[in-house]
Design a protein around this motif. Structure first.
Motif, PDB file in Angstrom:
ATOM      1  N   CYS A   1      -5.630  11.018  -7.501  1.00  0.00           N
ATOM      2  CA  CYS A   1      -6.475   9.849  -7.768  1.00  0.00           C
ATOM      3  C   CYS A   1      -6.008   9.252  -9.091  1.00  0.00           C
ATOM      4  O   CYS A   1      -5.698   9.985 -10.029  1.00  0.00           O
ATOM      5  N   GLY A   2      -5.938   7.935  -9.148  1.00  0.00           N
ATOM      6  CA  GLY A   2      -5.447   7.282 -10.355  1.00  0.00           C
ATOM      7  C   GLY A   2      -6.555   6.946 -11.343  1.00  0.00           C
ATOM      8  O   GLY A   2      -7.728   6.844 -10.984  1.00  0.00           O
ATOM      9  N   MET A   3      -6.150   6.732 -12.603  1.00  0.00           N
ATOM     10  CA  MET A   3      -7.092   6.293 -13.651  1.00  0.00           C
ATOM     11  C   MET A   3      -7.764   4.981 -13.269  1.00  0.00           C
ATOM     12  O   MET A   3      -8.831   4.644 -13.771  1.00  0.00           O
ATOM     13  N   VAL A   4      -7.108   4.256 -12.374  1.00  0.00           N
ATOM     14  CA  VAL A   4      -7.607   2.962 -11.930  1.00  0.00           C
ATOM     15  C   VAL A   4      -8.962   3.074 -11.223  1.00  0.00           C
ATOM     16  O   VAL A   4      -9.642   2.056 -11.015  1.00  0.00           O
ATOM     17  N   ALA A   5      -9.380   4.298 -10.901  1.00  0.00           N
ATOM     18  CA  ALA A   5     -10.727   4.493 -10.335  1.00  0.00           C
ATOM     19  C   ALA A   5     -11.768   3.806 -11.219  1.00  0.00           C
ATOM     20  O   ALA A   5     -12.783   3.305 -10.726  1.00  0.00           O
TER      21      ALA A   5
ATOM     22  N   PHE B   1      -6.777   1.183  -2.530  1.00  0.00           N
ATOM     23  CA  PHE B   1      -6.864   1.001  -1.075  1.00  0.00           C
ATOM     24  C   PHE B   1      -7.696   2.091  -0.385  1.00  0.00           C
ATOM     25  O   PHE B   1      -8.138   1.902   0.742  1.00  0.00           O
ATOM     26  N   ILE B   2      -7.888   3.241  -1.066  1.00  0.00           N
ATOM     27  CA  ILE B   2      -8.722   4.285  -0.429  1.00  0.00           C
ATOM     28  C   ILE B   2     -10.170   3.804  -0.347  1.00  0.00           C
ATOM     29  O   ILE B   2     -10.850   4.036   0.659  1.00  0.00           O
ATOM     30  N   ALA B   3     -10.628   3.110  -1.420  1.00  0.00           N
ATOM     31  CA  ALA B   3     -12.016   2.619  -1.422  1.00  0.00           C
ATOM     32  C   ALA B   3     -12.101   1.270  -0.714  1.00  0.00           C
ATOM     33  O   ALA B   3     -12.466   0.252  -1.297  1.00  0.00           O
TER      34      ALA B   3
ATOM     35  N   GLN C   1       0.881  -1.183   0.000  1.00  0.00           N
ATOM     36  CA  GLN C   1       0.000   0.000   0.000  1.00  0.00           C
ATOM     37  C   GLN C   1       0.908   1.220   0.000  1.00  0.00           C
ATOM     38  O   GLN C   1       1.673   1.436   0.936  1.00  0.00           O
ATOM     39  N   GLY C   2       0.880   1.984  -1.089  1.00  0.00           N
ATOM     40  CA  GLY C   2       1.751   3.154  -1.189  1.00  0.00           C
ATOM     41  C   GLY C   2       1.368   4.235  -0.185  1.00  0.00           C
ATOM     42  O   GLY C   2       0.202   4.353   0.206  1.00  0.00           O
ATOM     43  N   GLY C   3       2.369   5.015   0.234  1.00  0.00           N
ATOM     44  CA  GLY C   3       2.099   6.141   1.125  1.00  0.00           C
ATOM     45  C   GLY C   3       1.093   7.085   0.495  1.00  0.00           C
ATOM     46  O   GLY C   3       1.182   7.360  -0.699  1.00  0.00           O
ATOM     47  N   MET C   4       0.122   7.539   1.276  1.00  0.00           N
ATOM     48  CA  MET C   4      -0.876   8.482   0.742  1.00  0.00           C
ATOM     49  C   MET C   4      -1.181   9.536   1.793  1.00  0.00           C
ATOM     50  O   MET C   4      -1.576   9.217   2.922  1.00  0.00           O
ATOM     51  N   HIS C   5      -1.022  10.797   1.356  1.00  0.00           N
ATOM     52  CA  HIS C   5      -1.228  11.936   2.238  1.00  0.00           C
ATOM     53  C   HIS C   5      -2.655  11.916   2.816  1.00  0.00           C
ATOM     54  O   HIS C   5      -3.635  11.803   2.080  1.00  0.00           O
ATOM     55  N   PHE C   6      -2.766  11.997   4.136  1.00  0.00           N
ATOM     56  CA  PHE C   6      -4.040  12.006   4.855  1.00  0.00           C
ATOM     57  C   PHE C   6      -4.875  10.740   4.642  1.00  0.00           C
ATOM     58  O   PHE C   6      -6.082  10.744   4.884  1.00  0.00           O
TER      59      PHE C   6
ATOM     60  N   GLY D   1      -2.208   2.161 -11.577  1.00  0.00           N
ATOM     61  CA  GLY D   1      -3.163   1.406 -12.381  1.00  0.00           C
ATOM     62  C   GLY D   1      -3.408  -0.007 -11.888  1.00  0.00           C
ATOM     63  O   GLY D   1      -4.056  -0.795 -12.576  1.00  0.00           O
ATOM     64  N   MET D   2      -2.905  -0.333 -10.695  1.00  0.00           N
ATOM     65  CA  MET D   2      -3.051  -1.704 -10.173  1.00  0.00           C
ATOM     66  C   MET D   2      -4.316  -1.767  -9.301  1.00  0.00           C
ATOM     67  O   MET D   2      -4.489  -0.935  -8.410  1.00  0.00           O
ATOM     68  N   ALA D   3      -5.153  -2.778  -9.567  1.00  0.00           N
ATOM     69  CA  ALA D   3      -6.422  -2.830  -8.828  1.00  0.00           C
ATOM     70  C   ALA D   3      -6.831  -4.223  -8.400  1.00  0.00           C
ATOM     71  O   ALA D   3      -7.551  -4.383  -7.425  1.00  0.00           O
TER      72      ALA D   3
ATOM     73  N   ASN E   1       2.132  -2.310  -6.152  1.00  0.00           N
ATOM     74  CA  ASN E   1       1.854  -1.261  -5.178  1.00  0.00           C
ATOM     75  C   ASN E   1       0.538  -0.601  -5.590  1.00  0.00           C
ATOM     76  O   ASN E   1       0.356  -0.272  -6.753  1.00  0.00           O
ATOM     77  N   MET E   2      -0.383  -0.447  -4.626  1.00  0.00           N
ATOM     78  CA  MET E   2      -1.659   0.205  -4.956  1.00  0.00           C
ATOM     79  C   MET E   2      -1.880   1.410  -4.054  1.00  0.00           C
ATOM     80  O   MET E   2      -1.571   1.372  -2.857  1.00  0.00           O
ATOM     81  N   GLY E   3      -2.440   2.463  -4.649  1.00  0.00           N
ATOM     82  CA  GLY E   3      -2.831   3.640  -3.883  1.00  0.00           C
ATOM     83  C   GLY E   3      -4.338   3.784  -3.897  1.00  0.00           C
ATOM     84  O   GLY E   3      -5.038   3.355  -2.977  1.00  0.00           O
TER      85      GLY E   3
HETATM   86  C1  LIG Z   1      -4.758  10.421  -2.348  1.00  0.00           C
HETATM   87  C2  LIG Z   1      -3.345  10.034  -2.677  1.00  0.00           C
HETATM   88  C3  LIG Z   1      -2.310  10.594  -1.952  1.00  0.00           C
HETATM   89  C4  LIG Z   1      -0.990  10.227  -2.225  1.00  0.00           C
HETATM   90  N1  LIG Z   1       0.027  10.750  -1.455  1.00  0.00           N
HETATM   91  C5  LIG Z   1       1.304  10.325  -1.653  1.00  0.00           C
HETATM   92  C6  LIG Z   1       2.362  10.787  -0.809  1.00  0.00           C
HETATM   93  O1  LIG Z   1       2.152  11.584   0.094  1.00  0.00           O
HETATM   94  N2  LIG Z   1       3.608  10.302  -1.051  1.00  0.00           N
HETATM   95  C7  LIG Z   1       3.871   9.399  -2.048  1.00  0.00           C
HETATM   96  O2  LIG Z   1       5.011   8.968  -2.205  1.00  0.00           O
HETATM   97  N3  LIG Z   1       2.879   8.956  -2.874  1.00  0.00           N
HETATM   98  C8  LIG Z   1       1.616   9.398  -2.689  1.00  0.00           C
HETATM   99  N4  LIG Z   1       0.607   8.914  -3.489  1.00  0.00           N
HETATM  100  C9  LIG Z   1       0.934   7.920  -4.553  1.00  0.00           C
HETATM  101  C10 LIG Z   1       0.675   6.476  -4.077  1.00  0.00           C
HETATM  102  O3  LIG Z   1       1.542   6.098  -3.052  1.00  0.00           O
HETATM  103  C11 LIG Z   1       0.856   5.474  -5.223  1.00  0.00           C
HETATM  104  O4  LIG Z   1       2.170   5.556  -5.732  1.00  0.00           O
HETATM  105  C12 LIG Z   1      -0.137   5.723  -6.365  1.00  0.00           C
HETATM  106  O5  LIG Z   1      -1.405   5.980  -5.840  1.00  0.00           O
HETATM  107  C13 LIG Z   1      -0.184   4.515  -7.290  1.00  0.00           C
HETATM  108  O6  LIG Z   1      -1.101   4.709  -8.296  1.00  0.00           O
HETATM  109  P1  LIG Z   1      -2.649   4.188  -8.212  1.00  0.00           P
HETATM  110  O7  LIG Z   1      -3.373   5.260  -7.485  1.00  0.00           O
HETATM  111  O8  LIG Z   1      -3.032   4.056  -9.637  1.00  0.00           O
HETATM  112  O9  LIG Z   1      -2.650   2.895  -7.459  1.00  0.00           O
HETATM  113  C14 LIG Z   1      -0.716   9.297  -3.268  1.00  0.00           C
HETATM  114  C15 LIG Z   1      -1.768   8.754  -4.002  1.00  0.00           C
HETATM  115  C16 LIG Z   1      -3.085   9.104  -3.720  1.00  0.00           C
HETATM  116  C17 LIG Z   1      -4.179   8.486  -4.539  1.00  0.00           C
END
Ligand SMILES: Cc1cc2nc3c(=O)[nH]c(=O)nc-3n(C[C@H](O)[C@H](O)[C@H](O)COP(=O)(O)O)c2cc1C
Length: 323
Positions: A287-291, A201-203, A17-22, A177-179, A196-198
């Motif tokens: 937000c990614g195209m993977v939505a 994992f939010i949904a 699970q990639g790092g995601m702000h908030f 783009g991974m889902a 790695n997914m971002g």
């Molecule tokens: C809401 C959101 C916040 C993100 N914040 C960060 C961040 O703070 N640092 C970072 O390295 N990547 C951040 N990312 C990127 C994700 O870690 C990940 O690389 C990316 O979402 C992968 O693409 P996907 O959304 O298609 O899965 C963020 C992605 C999203 C959707």
């Protein structure tokens, strides 16, 4: 499933699970790790070493499995206290750091001395090679599809991943783009050792963000993201909404004269309003195209179990039968 990534991080499934702000708080990181993947707490969301210390301890109370911390290195006039953040990561015995943004070379010796495995997320083959050269253990190769910052090269994963496979000696995961199981099996066919997914994992039920954000992702299609801030060489893929359209109108009107201050209303301080207060139209958020591939809000465990069982099915039934 056993891959170089599961072995490197001591996890059951090759899913990060990639790092995601908030979004990347202890609750989500622990849920991913408990489900056999690698959860990541987002260091800069915590802001100070004291707050990161508390978040790591909270995660340790929720899981006894490995998890990591994301450190995003941004160009900034007043940089966060990176040495202090790294100190609490080390002192708490966290063994994985996901770095992103600028080159983390100056912090590598401290992390390596503490036995930390470093996975650097980057959007090009040349930056992946650089990460390998400075001693990173793995790379997260983030294609043009990704949510967040896809860089400026615009190379999608069908090209980027096999290019990375041709050049790298260290293992890498596919990001962007991974889902689902199809993503995982395809990524592995292209040379990755996991994904790695971002956005996906939010949904999930476990993501500690407002329900409105999860529903906005479920309701979005693959056509609903936009690229912003290209003229600032800080391109970000975000979910479209009226605030993003107003930002893009300014970009169009000002062209190369656009300055960050011109769009500050649409980007600054947006994340807490979106993620916590549930106002997805408050501004621009990644937000990614993977939505377009996200149509439900399962628990993290349901999601990961589903991916792994369907992946085995694709490999054992479909692919095996084809030869
Ligand atoms: C809401 C959101 C916040 C993100 N914040 C960060 C961040 O703070 N640092 C970072 O390295 N990547 C951040 N990312 C990127 C994700 O870690 C990940 O690389 C990316 O979402 C992968 O693409 P996907 O959304 O298609 O899965 C963020 C992605 C999203 C959707």
């Amino acid at each position: 499933m056993k891959t170089q990534i599961t072995e490197l991080f001591g996890i059951e499934h090759p899913i990060i699970q990639g790092g995601m702000h908030f979004v990347g708080f202890a609750e989500l990181a622990a849920a991913v790790s408990n489900a056999g993947g690698l959860g990541i707490i987002t260091g800069l969301t915590q802001g100070t070493p004291e707050k990161l210390d508390a978040e790591i301890k909270k995660c340790q109370a929720l899981t006894d499995k490995p998890f990591g911390v994301n450190l995003t290195f941004l160009p900034s006039m007043t940089p966060p206290d990176y040495p202090g953040l790294i100190e609490v990561i080390i002192n708490n015995g966290v063994k994985v750091v996901e770095t992103a943004g600028r080159n983390p070379a100056v912090y590598m010796p401290a992390m390596k001395d503490a036995g930390i495995k470093v996975i650097h997320k980057c959007t090009s083959v040349r930056h992946s090679i650089k990460a390998q050269d400075i001693g990173c253990d793995a790379v997260s190769v983030d294609g043009f599809e990704c949510g967040g910052h896809p860089g400026e090269d615009d190379i999608p994963n069908f090209i980027l991943l096999p290019r990375a496979a041709d050049e790298l000696e260290i293992p890498f995961v596919a990001s962007g783009g991974m889902a689902d199981a199809r993503s995982l099996v395809a990524a592995m066919a292209l040379g990755a050792e996991g994904m790695n997914m971002g956005t996906r994992f939010i949904a999930t039920e476990d993501a500690p963000v407002h329900q409105n954000v999860k529903e906005a992702i479920v309701n979005a299609s693959e056509l609903d993201t936009r690229l912003i801030m290209r003229s600032l060489t800080n391109t970000e893929r975000v979910l479209n909404n009226p605030a993003v359209e107003s930002l893009m109108a300014k970009e169009k009107a000002l062209g190369d004269d656009l300055k960050f201050e011109d769009i500050i209303d649409e980007v600054a301080g947006v994340y807490p309003k979106v993620m916590m207060d549930g106002e997805p139209e408050a501004g621009a958020w990644s937000c990614g195209m993977v939505a377009g591939l996200v149509s439900d809000i399962p628990t993290v465990k349901e999601l990961i179990d589903r991916i792994m069982s369907e992946a085995e099915d694709i490999i054992a039934s479909k692919l095996q039968k084809a030869i």
